[in-house]
Enzyme design. Structure first.
Site, PDB file in Angstrom:
ATOM      1  N   GLN A 104       0.848  -1.195   0.000  1.00  0.00           N
ATOM      2  CA  GLN A 104       0.000   0.000   0.000  1.00  0.00           C
ATOM      3  C   GLN A 104       0.886   1.250   0.000  1.00  0.00           C
ATOM      4  OE1 GLN A 104      -2.254   1.552   3.418  1.00  0.00           O
ATOM      5  NE2 GLN A 104      -4.091   1.495   2.138  1.00  0.00           N
ATOM      6  N   GLY A 180      -5.926   5.947  -0.976  1.00  0.00           N
ATOM      7  CA  GLY A 180      -6.743   7.131  -1.246  1.00  0.00           C
ATOM      8  C   GLY A 180      -7.779   7.338  -0.160  1.00  0.00           C
ATOM      9  N   TYR A 184      -5.822  10.815   4.387  1.00  0.00           N
ATOM     10  CA  TYR A 184      -4.443  11.125   3.993  1.00  0.00           C
ATOM     11  C   TYR A 184      -4.424  11.921   2.679  1.00  0.00           C
ATOM     12  CZ  TYR A 184      -3.574   8.106   7.895  1.00  0.00           C
ATOM     13  OH  TYR A 184      -3.579   7.576   9.154  1.00  0.00           O
ATOM     14  N   ARG A 231      -7.598   2.390  -2.833  1.00  0.00           N
ATOM     15  CA  ARG A 231      -8.448   2.315  -1.628  1.00  0.00           C
ATOM     16  C   ARG A 231      -9.156   3.647  -1.392  1.00  0.00           C
ATOM     17  NH1 ARG A 231      -7.764   0.432   4.722  1.00  0.00           N
ATOM     18  NH2 ARG A 231      -9.401  -1.091   4.475  1.00  0.00           N
ATOM     19  N   GLY A 303     -15.326  -4.208   9.730  1.00  0.00           N
ATOM     20  CA  GLY A 303     -16.245  -4.835  10.669  1.00  0.00           C
ATOM     21  C   GLY A 303     -16.832  -6.160  10.225  1.00  0.00           C
TER      22      GLY A 303
HETATM   23  C1  FMN Z   1      -3.461  -1.173  13.760  1.00  0.00           C
HETATM   24  C2  FMN Z   1      -4.156  -0.698  12.522  1.00  0.00           C
HETATM   25  C3  FMN Z   1      -3.425  -0.072  11.525  1.00  0.00           C
HETATM   26  C4  FMN Z   1      -4.052   0.345  10.327  1.00  0.00           C
HETATM   27  N1  FMN Z   1      -3.284   0.900   9.326  1.00  0.00           N
HETATM   28  C5  FMN Z   1      -3.860   1.131   8.102  1.00  0.00           C
HETATM   29  C6  FMN Z   1      -3.047   1.491   6.986  1.00  0.00           C
HETATM   30  O1  FMN Z   1      -1.806   1.552   7.039  1.00  0.00           O
HETATM   31  N2  FMN Z   1      -3.688   1.740   5.813  1.00  0.00           N
HETATM   32  C7  FMN Z   1      -5.050   1.659   5.679  1.00  0.00           C
HETATM   33  O2  FMN Z   1      -5.574   1.907   4.590  1.00  0.00           O
HETATM   34  N3  FMN Z   1      -5.829   1.294   6.731  1.00  0.00           N
HETATM   35  C8  FMN Z   1      -5.261   1.001   7.907  1.00  0.00           C
HETATM   36  N4  FMN Z   1      -6.034   0.532   8.950  1.00  0.00           N
HETATM   37  C9  FMN Z   1      -7.466   0.273   8.722  1.00  0.00           C
HETATM   38  C10 FMN Z   1      -7.690  -1.197   8.340  1.00  0.00           C
HETATM   39  O3  FMN Z   1      -7.186  -1.470   7.052  1.00  0.00           O
HETATM   40  C11 FMN Z   1      -9.191  -1.547   8.336  1.00  0.00           C
HETATM   41  O4  FMN Z   1      -9.836  -0.654   7.469  1.00  0.00           O
HETATM   42  C12 FMN Z   1      -9.821  -1.444   9.724  1.00  0.00           C
HETATM   43  O5  FMN Z   1      -9.082  -2.184  10.670  1.00  0.00           O
HETATM   44  C13 FMN Z   1     -11.261  -1.969   9.703  1.00  0.00           C
HETATM   45  O6  FMN Z   1     -11.285  -3.338   9.361  1.00  0.00           O
HETATM   46  P1  FMN Z   1     -11.654  -4.440  10.482  1.00  0.00           P
HETATM   47  O7  FMN Z   1     -13.002  -4.037  11.007  1.00  0.00           O
HETATM   48  O8  FMN Z   1     -11.672  -5.755   9.762  1.00  0.00           O
HETATM   49  O9  FMN Z   1     -10.585  -4.336  11.522  1.00  0.00           O
HETATM   50  C14 FMN Z   1      -5.435   0.148  10.156  1.00  0.00           C
HETATM   51  C15 FMN Z   1      -6.173  -0.473  11.185  1.00  0.00           C
HETATM   52  C16 FMN Z   1      -5.549  -0.918  12.344  1.00  0.00           C
HETATM   53  C17 FMN Z   1      -6.359  -1.635  13.390  1.00  0.00           C
END
Ligand code: FMN
Length: 376
Positions: A104, A180, A184, A231, A303
């Protein structure tokens, strides 16, 4: 009678000819383990991702495209030769286990702080302060007012995105994802509240989306565009410096419609982070909305559990589902889904701390069973 639950998430998927073992994607997650001078991925990074290689597709945590793109400490970047070498450890380790991995590509824009930019101001579409907390060497600090990017800065940033993609393919990644989303740099251009420019990168819907297509147009000539994903988080509101406005839906409809012309690997969308049900300018069901517009592969996130993921795949509103936090605590998430095993609990304290703890030491089911046998 209990009907057998559908197992579409375990079915293989062809991502523009790239064979994915299943439809379970590891979402990009920053883990801040590259606490080294070179800001390079290490053997530990390689171990972490290879432990999760049974995912149909892994998307790495955001990796910085240039020193100016930095907005979080200890993130492995992708602009130097040393960093390319560092990432090769990861791509080799994942490929050895039969996995597929995209990088990414990340520029944080205003979502940064001089403390992580060698004293310089963050670069952004407009001179605004997003009022977010930035992870600096001295802990979380409030963001500052960014420097408005000149046209030259924008040109340089597009060139940096280009170089970073070339570097990622050199490092052995199967593809790249443009970040995207989540407030950011690119989303700062898309949103009215963070983009007050009056030149060709501000004002109209087309102008605010322009930088994304400038980058993709550059990519067409230098990398395999069918290995590039994007994204987007269209319903982000009141968080991460972004607010929904009366043209938000128009901006994202325009972007996604136009992305149809690029033959990308996929678009990776997030469902709303907050309850936006009383906001008439918000898209309530992101996958459902954009499935009607986008003709290529659609990954949906946020989620999901196994049941919801199978449901949305069966309904046809997405082709792949990405999981974030469940993958942190469960390296063998795919296996656990297959046998309906309980999931390990996530330790939030170690999300961004250095070292193996909370990174590579979550046990697999096999490891748990073996340690139970030993205890007996
Ligand atoms: C520790 C952590 C770091 C994350 N870092 C990024 C990232 O670098 N880039 C990004 O697009 N989303 C990032 N996210 C968001 C996740 O990609 C994802 O959208 C979010 O955890 C929701 O998905 P889930 O409900 O399955 O956890 C991060 C989330 C967490 C928990």
């Amino acid at each position: 009678m209990k009907t057998k639950e559908s197992t579409l998430i375990f079915e293989p998927y062809s991502l523009n000819g790239l064979a994915l073992n299943n439809r379970i994607v590891m979402a990009p997650m920053t883990r801040s383990r590259a606490d080294n001078q070179a800001h390079a991925a290490t053997e530990l990074t390689a171990l972490y991702y290879s432990q999760r290689a049974t995912a149909g597709l892994i998307i790495t945590g955001g990796t910085f495209i240039s020193p100016e793109a930095v907005g979080v400490i200890n993130v492995p970047a992708i602009y130097s030769d040393e960093q390319i070498i560092g990432w090769k450890l990861t791509t080799d380790a994942v490929h050895k286990k039969g996995g597929t991995i995209f990088a990414q590509l990340w520029h944080t824009g205003a979502y940064s702080h001089p403390d992580v930019l060698g004293g310089n101001l963050p670069l952004a579409p407009s001179a605004l302060n997003p009022h977010v907390q930035v992870f600096t060497p001295d802990g979380f600090k409030e963001s500052v007012t960014a420097k408005e990017m000149t046209l030259e800065d924008i040109k340089q940033t597009i060139a940096d995105f280009k170089k970073a993609a070339i570097n990622a393919f050199d490092a052995g990644f199967d593809g790249v994802e443009l970040h995207g989303a989540n407030g950011y740099l690119l989303q700062q251009f898309f949103s009215k509240n963070s983009n007050q420019r009056t030149d060709e990168y501000g004002g109209s819907v087309e102008n605010r989306a322009r930088i994304l297509f400038d980058i993709l147009d550059e990519y067409k000539s230098i990398v395999d565009i069918s290995r590039v994903g994007v994204r987007l988080n269209p319903s982000l509101d009141g968080l991460m410096g972004i607010s929904i406005d009366d043209e938000t839906i128009a901006v994202y409809n325009y972007i996604v419609n136009r992305l149809n012309d690029y033959g990308l690997a996929y678009i990776h969308l997030l469902e709303p982070f907050t309850d936006v049900s009383s906001n008439p300018n918000a898209i309530q069901e992101v996958a459902k909305h954009f499935r009607k517009i986008y003709k290529g592969t659609l990954i949906i996130n946020r989620g999901f559990n196994k049941t919801d993921a199978n449901k949305i795949l069966n309904e046809g509103d997405a082709d792949l589902v990405s999981f974030g936090s469940p993958f942190i605590a469960n390296p063998d998430l795919v296996e656990r889904f297959k046998v309906d095993a309980p999931l390990n609990e996530l330790d939030r304290e170690t999300l961004y701390t250095p070292g193996a703890k909370g990174y590579t030491d979550y046990p697999t089911l096999d490891e748990l069973n073996n340690s139970n046998n030993v205890l007996k």
